[in-house]
Design an enzyme around this catalytic site. Structure first.
Site, PDB file in Angstrom:
ATOM      1  N   CYS A   1       0.758  -1.063  -0.032  1.00  0.00           N
ATOM      2  CA  CYS A   1      -0.019  -0.037   0.048  1.00  0.00           C
ATOM      3  C   CYS A   1       0.953   1.347  -0.160  1.00  0.00           C
ATOM      4  CB  CYS A   1      -1.066  -0.122   1.175  1.00  0.00           C
ATOM      5  SG  CYS A   1      -2.026   1.390   1.535  1.00  0.00           S
TER       6      CYS A   1
ATOM      7  N   CYS B   1      64.583  -4.268 -10.777  1.00  0.00           N
ATOM      8  CA  CYS B   1      65.091  -4.688  -9.410  1.00  0.00           C
ATOM      9  C   CYS B   1      64.580  -5.956  -8.910  1.00  0.00           C
ATOM     10  CB  CYS B   1      64.588  -3.726  -8.456  1.00  0.00           C
ATOM     11  SG  CYS B   1      65.291  -4.045  -6.761  1.00  0.00           S
TER      12      CYS B   1
END
Length: 554
Positions: free
Chosen positions: A203, A332
């Site tokens: 509702c 590295c």
């Protein structure tokens, strides 16, 4: 209605899609739904039914009438209750007994108190105050829901009043219409249906949880958009499948449009009328002896890793802390994993921020490298075995077709060769056991690995159980290969004695393989999955008799 075939399984040991197109059923079809038949198979511990598009309404009405008869409800209220409780009729009755009628209805949003519909009780000349637009409108232009709230069916007063305000001049009429979209019943229902909330439209009143009357929803929406009203009815009808834990769509591709309903036991493997075999619990392909979680993890791992396994081997190294694959993106050789661990790219050993020197060869480096690679090689082993048996299963489909041709030819031959049930039994046993072998490797990968059961077994106990499992696995594998070779023999042209010898081989091998598969399942259920404390994995039990033919309810 099409013929149906089902695979029924015994009740598992308890340790713990396609879209069907169906428009709004006509009144005639609702009155005659008892004439629609469901194809089903009844067993002592499990009931498996196929639901086609034609029988969906009848299947839904069976549950609706049970609730309507016991609780003396209208059809719309019974549907609201069952949708809320996911079409579990037993749960509805249990809540009714335990907590009472008032709590049952309130929780589901069903309002049983009678309220007069103002649109029916007033003449067209009388006005009713709309609680949203606060205007007096003719009673025939309103609708009252079961909760008593009354609003406009199609509110135009809001737009008219808004245009009279000075600030409305800066807005277009279309924008104002969009702003007013939720101020009437009709617009409210249209929005909810388009949002996919057709099954439980509440509702509009503030903090009101009452579910709106589906008949009024249908009538109001139909005046504006008849196609949307049909969509609303289809959603209500298909709710029996989408919201029902006992019903699953058949996952066949292309989609067959059927659904399967299973009573009592969801841990089973079923076969749809279209021939698709799948796990009812997770709707994926039948995968026992893997549990649903194991199979889900395995499929994700295969899709993710099998295509890149060679690249990972060549371009990554495993972190010594979390064992994740790490790719070096710079020159590295001191790299850092996402977990924060720094390690040497050359030797794979964990280091500090300043690195270390690893030019000397030590046995520790060999150990670290082995630890870093063992996870990848372990997966490759099990994945390779899994793919080998899967490929064999696909090739043996052609063997099945050849054997069918042999059977048809032999049935027209000498009377002595008429009993060929042993060939059908042999090919079924071969397919069943080959599939079990294929899925036993993903099971072993997770059962004896560290992904799921790391804290369930000690290292020594894990090794003992793994050895016992692999012994049984190897026995099945050996006899399955023997059975496959015997079935491939050209026994159609054999002499009588040689034909009888082949027959006995197939019968004996089929029996041995069946017993070994059963023993493997018992070992998995009782000794591997049964003692688990921190996790619950349930599998569909082994069944040697194969698919049960479903009978048709007259």
């Amino acid at each position: 209605m099409p013929n149906s075939i089902y695979l029924r399984t015994k009740r598992a040991k308890k340790k713990s899609c396609s879209t069907m197109r169906a428009s709004k059923p006509s009144q005639a079809s609702q009155q005659s739904h008892h004439q629609t038949t469901l194809e089903f198979a009844t067993f002592s511990d499990c009931l498996i039914q196929v639901i086609t598009e034609d029988s969906l309404l009848a299947a839904q009405m069976d549950d609706l009438e049970r609730v309507m008869d016991l609780l003396s409800l209208k059809e719309q209220h019974a549907r609201t209750l069952l949708i809320h409780y996911r079409w579990d009729v037993d749960k509805v009755f249990a809540v009714f007994v335990d907590k009472g009628e008032e709590w049952l209805f309130k929780e589901a949003g069903v309002m049983m108190e009678e309220h007069n519909d103002l649109s029916l009780g007033h003449s067209s000349s009388e006005d009713v105050r709309c609680d949203i637009c606060m205007e007096d409108i003719p009673a025939y232009g309103t609708a009252t829901m079961d909760c008593g709230h009354c609003f406009c069916n199609k509110c135009e007063h809001f737009i008219t009043c808004f245009f009279s305000l000075p600030q409305s001049r800066i807005l277009s009429k279309d924008l104002i219409a969009k702003l007013s979209i939720d101020i009437s019943w009709t617009e409210h229902f249209i929005v909810k249906i388009n949002e996919g909330q057709s099954r439980r439209i509440r509702c509009m009143a503030h903090k009101c949880n009452t579910i709106c009357d589906e008949g009024k929803i249908r009538n109001l929406v139909c005046t504006r958009n008849p196609d949307l009203a049909k969509k609303f009815d289809r959603f209500l009808l298909e709710s029996y499948i989408d919201d029902n834990k006992r019903v699953k769509w058949c996952p066949s591709v292309p989609q067959c449009g059927n659904a399967i309903r299973v009573e009592n036991d969801k841990y089973c493997e079923v076969e749809c009328a279209c021939g698709m075999q799948f796990c009812f619990s997770c709707s994926s392909e039948a995968h026992s002896p893997c549990s649903c979680l194991m199979w889900k993890l395995w499929m994700g791992k295969c899709q993710k890793e099998s295509e890149t396994v060679n690249w990972i081997t060549a371009h990554t190294k495993s972190c010594p802390k979390c064992h994740k694959a790490v790719e070096k993106n710079g020159g590295c050789n001191l790299v850092r994993c996402v977990c924060g661990q720094r390690f040497c790219w050359l030797c794979g050993a964990a280091t500090g921020a300043e690195g270390h020197i690893c030019a000397r060869y030590t046995k520790d480096k060999e150990k670290n490298l082995e630890c870093a690679r063992v996870y990848l090689w372990r997966f490759m082993h099990y994945h390779s075995c899994y793919k080998v048996h899967t490929a064999s299963l696909e090739v043996e489909v052609h063997l099945k077709e050849k054997l069918k041709m042999k059977i048809s030819e032999l049935e027209t031959g000498e009377p002595a060769s008429q009993d060929l049930s042993w060939v059908e039994k042999g090919i079924y046993t071969l397919f069943r056991s080959r599939r079990i072998l294929s899925y036993s490797y993903p099971f072993a990968y997770y059962m004896f690995g560290h992904d799921l059961f790391q804290n369930e077994m000690t290292k020594e106990k894990r090794e003992i159980k793994q050895n016992l499992f692999e012994d049984q696995q190897q026995q099945i594998e050996a006899y399955v290969e023997k059975l496959s070779m015997v079935l491939e023999e050209p026994f159609k042209v054999y002499a009588k004695d040689e034909f009888a010898e082949t027959r006995m081989k197939v019968i004996c091998l089929s029996k041995v393989v069946d017993n070994l598969c059963r023993a493997l399942y018992e070992y998995i259920e009782n000794d591997l999955l049964g003692p688990l404390q921190q996790a619950i994995h349930i599998i569909a039990p082994y069944k040697s008799t194969g698919e049960e033919k479903a009978s048709k309810l007259a």
